[in-house]
Motif scaffolding. Structure first.
Motif, mmCIF file in Angstrom:
data_model
loop_
_atom_site.group_PDB
_atom_site.id
_atom_site.type_symbol
_atom_site.label_atom_id
_atom_site.label_comp_id
_atom_site.label_asym_id
_atom_site.label_seq_id
_atom_site.Cartn_x
_atom_site.Cartn_y
_atom_site.Cartn_z
ATOM 1 N N GLY A 68 0.804 -1.142 -0.029
ATOM 2 C CA GLY A 68 -0.087 -0.042 -0.260
ATOM 3 C C GLY A 68 0.763 1.254 -0.077
ATOM 4 N N SER A 69 0.191 2.507 -0.157
ATOM 5 C CA SER A 69 0.807 3.826 -0.093
ATOM 6 C C SER A 69 1.760 3.829 1.111
ATOM 7 C CB SER A 69 -0.252 4.791 -0.286
ATOM 8 O OG SER A 69 -0.986 4.664 0.957
ATOM 9 N N LYS A 70 1.413 3.348 2.389
ATOM 10 C CA LYS A 70 2.186 3.471 3.486
ATOM 11 C C LYS A 70 3.117 2.607 3.628
ATOM 12 C CE LYS A 70 -2.106 5.436 5.825
ATOM 13 N NZ LYS A 70 -2.904 5.351 6.960
ATOM 14 N N ASP A 71 3.535 1.515 2.742
ATOM 15 C CA ASP A 71 4.440 0.381 2.739
ATOM 16 C C ASP A 71 5.694 1.006 2.051
ATOM 17 O OD1 ASP A 71 2.895 -1.176 4.340
ATOM 18 O OD2 ASP A 71 1.973 -1.928 2.510
ATOM 19 N N GLY A 72 6.042 2.223 1.774
ATOM 20 C CA GLY A 72 7.261 2.706 0.969
ATOM 21 C C GLY A 72 8.441 2.611 1.534
ATOM 22 N N LEU A 73 8.463 2.814 3.118
ATOM 23 C CA LEU A 73 9.635 2.660 3.804
ATOM 24 C C LEU A 73 10.406 1.189 3.765
ATOM 25 C CD1 LEU A 73 11.785 4.039 5.585
ATOM 26 C CD2 LEU A 73 10.352 3.724 7.565
ATOM 27 N N ILE A 74 9.221 0.184 4.039
ATOM 28 C CA ILE A 74 9.804 -1.041 4.181
ATOM 29 C C ILE A 74 10.127 -1.670 2.702
ATOM 30 C CG2 ILE A 74 7.608 -2.181 4.182
ATOM 31 C CD1 ILE A 74 8.518 -4.299 6.373
ATOM 32 N N SER A 75 9.457 -1.166 1.885
ATOM 33 C CA SER A 75 9.816 -1.656 0.412
ATOM 34 C C SER A 75 10.930 -1.022 -0.049
ATOM 35 C CB SER A 75 8.860 -1.095 -0.746
ATOM 36 O OG SER A 75 7.519 -1.683 -0.407
ATOM 37 N N ASP A 76 11.340 0.224 0.297
ATOM 38 C CA ASP A 76 12.633 0.883 0.357
ATOM 39 C C ASP A 76 13.856 0.007 0.982
ATOM 40 O OD1 ASP A 76 11.393 2.850 -1.249
ATOM 41 O OD2 ASP A 76 11.735 4.357 -0.096
ATOM 42 N N ARG A 77 13.774 -0.486 1.947
ATOM 43 C CA ARG A 77 14.680 -1.139 2.851
ATOM 44 C C ARG A 77 14.816 -2.524 2.104
ATOM 45 N NH1 ARG A 77 12.402 -0.017 8.142
ATOM 46 N NH2 ARG A 77 11.721 -2.556 8.011
#
Length: 133
Positions: A68-77
């Motif tokens: 989702g739109s709030k999962d950017g940080l974990i996807s970036d990691r």
């Protein structure tokens, strides 16, 4: 006992087909990584997802990162932990539910945390590896 299921043919699919075609996923075998969840304590470490992605990429499947739109940080990691030779597609925050359903349905398998997407994979009868913490 009867389990809930979804007939993928009843969902709108033009957007999903166009997206898959533009990303070259129609001819490629791929799998879904869903590293986020609503509750951070449910999240398997991003580095673990990247280890699996590196391994599975070496045997011929493209990792497609979803969330989702709030999962950017974990996807970036996750992305920063991938081996530099691992090709991937990042669709974090870029899919609606019907598109995600089509992507999951066409994938070799789903790997993710205990989320609604994991339940969607089950309902679509897609091979599902869910991490439950």
């Amino acid at each position: 006992m009867t389990y809930p299921s979804i007939e993928i043919g009843k969902l709108p699919d033009e957007h999903a087909k166009n997206l898959m075609s533009s990303l070259g996923l129609v001819q490629q075998k791929y799998f879904i990584l869903f590293p986020g969840s609503r509750e951070i304590w449910k999240n398997w470490p991003a580095e673990n997802f990247s280890r699996v992605a590196d391994y599975v990429f070496k045997i011929g499947l493209i990792p497609v990162i979803c969330g989702g739109s709030k999962d950017g940080l974990i996807s970036d990691r996750l992305k920063s932990s991938l081996d530099k030779s691992t090709c991937f597609v990042d669709l974090t925050g870029k899919t609606d539910l019907p598109t995600l359903a089509h992507l999951i349905h066409q994938s070799a398998f789903y790997l993710g945390n205990d989320t609604g997407a994991a339940h969607l994979a089950i309902a679509l009868a897609t091979l599902n590896i869910s991490i439950v913490s």
